[in-house]
Design a protein around this motif. Structure first.
Motif, mmCIF file in Angstrom:
data_model
loop_
_atom_site.group_PDB
_atom_site.id
_atom_site.type_symbol
_atom_site.label_atom_id
_atom_site.label_comp_id
_atom_site.label_asym_id
_atom_site.label_seq_id
_atom_site.Cartn_x
_atom_site.Cartn_y
_atom_site.Cartn_z
ATOM 1 N N LEU A 1 5.261 13.866 1.417
ATOM 2 C CA LEU A 1 5.829 12.636 1.928
ATOM 3 C C LEU A 1 5.146 11.429 1.305
ATOM 4 O O LEU A 1 3.919 11.386 1.221
ATOM 5 N N TYR B 1 1.123 5.671 -0.032
ATOM 6 C CA TYR B 1 0.388 6.848 0.428
ATOM 7 C C TYR B 1 1.162 8.120 0.058
ATOM 8 O O TYR B 1 2.394 8.161 0.139
ATOM 9 N N TYR C 1 1.236 12.065 1.372
ATOM 10 C CA TYR C 1 0.822 13.037 2.374
ATOM 11 C C TYR C 1 1.388 14.408 2.009
ATOM 12 O O TYR C 1 2.437 14.517 1.403
ATOM 13 N N ARG D 1 2.706 -5.542 10.114
ATOM 14 C CA ARG D 1 3.161 -4.754 11.263
ATOM 15 C C ARG D 1 2.043 -3.852 11.770
ATOM 16 O O ARG D 1 2.274 -2.698 12.128
ATOM 17 N N ALA D 2 0.827 -4.376 11.740
ATOM 18 C CA ALA D 2 -0.298 -3.711 12.393
ATOM 19 C C ALA D 2 -0.480 -2.262 11.952
ATOM 20 O O ALA D 2 -0.643 -1.372 12.779
ATOM 21 N N GLY D 3 -0.480 -2.038 10.653
ATOM 22 C CA GLY D 3 -0.785 -0.706 10.148
ATOM 23 C C GLY D 3 0.365 0.270 10.145
ATOM 24 O O GLY D 3 0.192 1.435 9.784
ATOM 25 N N GLU D 4 1.544 -0.176 10.545
ATOM 26 C CA GLU D 4 2.708 0.722 10.570
ATOM 27 C C GLU D 4 3.059 1.171 9.171
ATOM 28 O O GLU D 4 3.077 0.383 8.228
ATOM 29 N N GLN D 5 3.343 2.469 9.025
ATOM 30 C CA GLN D 5 3.774 3.015 7.745
ATOM 31 C C GLN D 5 5.229 3.472 7.834
ATOM 32 O O GLN D 5 5.659 4.019 8.850
ATOM 33 N N PHE D 6 5.937 3.256 6.720
ATOM 34 C CA PHE D 6 7.339 3.642 6.613
ATOM 35 C C PHE D 6 7.412 4.816 5.656
ATOM 36 O O PHE D 6 6.819 4.773 4.580
ATOM 37 N N PHE D 7 8.130 5.874 6.060
ATOM 38 C CA PHE D 7 8.117 7.112 5.297
ATOM 39 C C PHE D 7 9.398 7.349 4.516
ATOM 40 O O PHE D 7 10.496 6.989 4.964
ATOM 41 N N GLY D 8 9.232 8.001 3.358
ATOM 42 C CA GLY D 8 10.371 8.451 2.598
ATOM 43 C C GLY D 8 10.902 9.768 3.129
ATOM 44 O O GLY D 8 10.346 10.338 4.080
ATOM 45 N N PRO D 9 11.969 10.281 2.499
ATOM 46 C CA PRO D 9 12.608 11.501 3.000
ATOM 47 C C PRO D 9 11.872 12.790 2.670
ATOM 48 O O PRO D 9 12.167 13.834 3.242
ATOM 49 N N TYR E 1 -4.078 7.375 -1.573
ATOM 50 C CA TYR E 1 -3.483 6.094 -1.253
ATOM 51 C C TYR E 1 -3.787 5.109 -2.362
ATOM 52 O O TYR E 1 -4.744 5.287 -3.137
ATOM 53 N N ASN F 1 0.878 -1.164 0.000
ATOM 54 C CA ASN F 1 0.000 0.000 0.000
ATOM 55 C C ASN F 1 0.922 1.223 0.000
ATOM 56 O O ASN F 1 1.902 1.265 0.746
#
Lengths: 116, 113
Positions: B90, B34, B36, B98-106, B49, B32
């Motif tokens: 972003l 996204y 922002y 991982r229970a909805g955890e999102q990993f972000f770019g720079p 998204y 998935n």
């Protein structure tokens, strides 16, 4: 709909002092809860998260947070703040039942200033 | 582990010009994704998204659009930029299992003049 409130826009603490950042959420059941940190001009980094089990969760950089269902809160704490902790902190809530979208709702953030 | 690349890192564009911001993800498949936006001194606003190729959902009506031509590529576009489009953009990827955890770019800093 879920929502997140971070009542403190800006907090200033002295280096070595303890810290507590507040987060309140609105959700019908137990949500997934997250704290992220953002340094200026950077992306967000996950500090810690809660989705079930022990209500006191430990994260990176010496941070911890406690989930209190009765208060709909997930406050972030650190016993002794370091100058490098100066950043913006975001609380976020996710729904276990959000289907395939898995969206997060973020609070408006708390800017932390650390005095030497 | 995941890595997210965003480019450009910074961009200054005149009002009325087009926009294309790119996000690519490594280390995962069928994520998935996204987009922002973070306006100055404000929190994160979810713009779009995507749960798969060519599957885009818009959260906020505006003059921006998003596309996902490949599994790990997510593009944010505009035909004509407005002053209000200025901000920090972003891209994030869902961390599977991982229970909805999102990993972000720079992030990309966009200034519209």
């Amino acid at each position: 709909a879920q929502s997140v409130t971070q009542p403190d826009i800006h907090i200033t603490v002295s280096e070595g002092a303890s810290l507590e950042l507040r987060c309140n959420y609105s959700y019908g059941a137990t949500p997934y809860l997250f704290w992220y940190v953002q340094s200026p001009g950077q992306g967000l980094q996950l500090l810690l998260k809660y989705f079930s089990g022990d209500t006191l969760v430990q994260g990176i950089k010496g941070f911890e947070a406690e989930f209190k269902r009765s208060q709909s809160s997930f406050n972030l704490r650190k016993p002794s703040v370091h100058w490098s902790d100066a950043a913006e902190y975001f609380c976020a809530v996710g729904s276990p039942s959000s289907g395939s979208a898995r969206q997060l709702t973020f609070g408006s953030g708390t800017q932390l200033t650390v005095l030497p | 582990s995941q890595t997210i690349h965003q480019w450009p890192a910074t961009l200054v564009q005149p009002v009325g010009s087009p926009l294309s911001l790119e996000c690519t993800v490594e280390g995962t498949s069928n994520p998935n994704l996204y987009w922002y936006r973070q306006a100055a001194g404000r929190g994160l606003q979810l713009l779009f998204y995507s749960i798969g190729i060519d599957q885009i959902s818009s959260e906020v009506p505006q003059n921006l659009s998003a596309s996902r031509p490949q599994d790990r590529q997510f593009i944010l576009s505009s035909k004509k930029l407005l002053l209000s489009d200025s901000g920090f953009y972003l891209c994030a990827s869902l961390v599977r299992g991982r229970a909805g955890e999102q990993f972000f770019g720079p992030g990309t800093r966009l200034t519209v003049l």
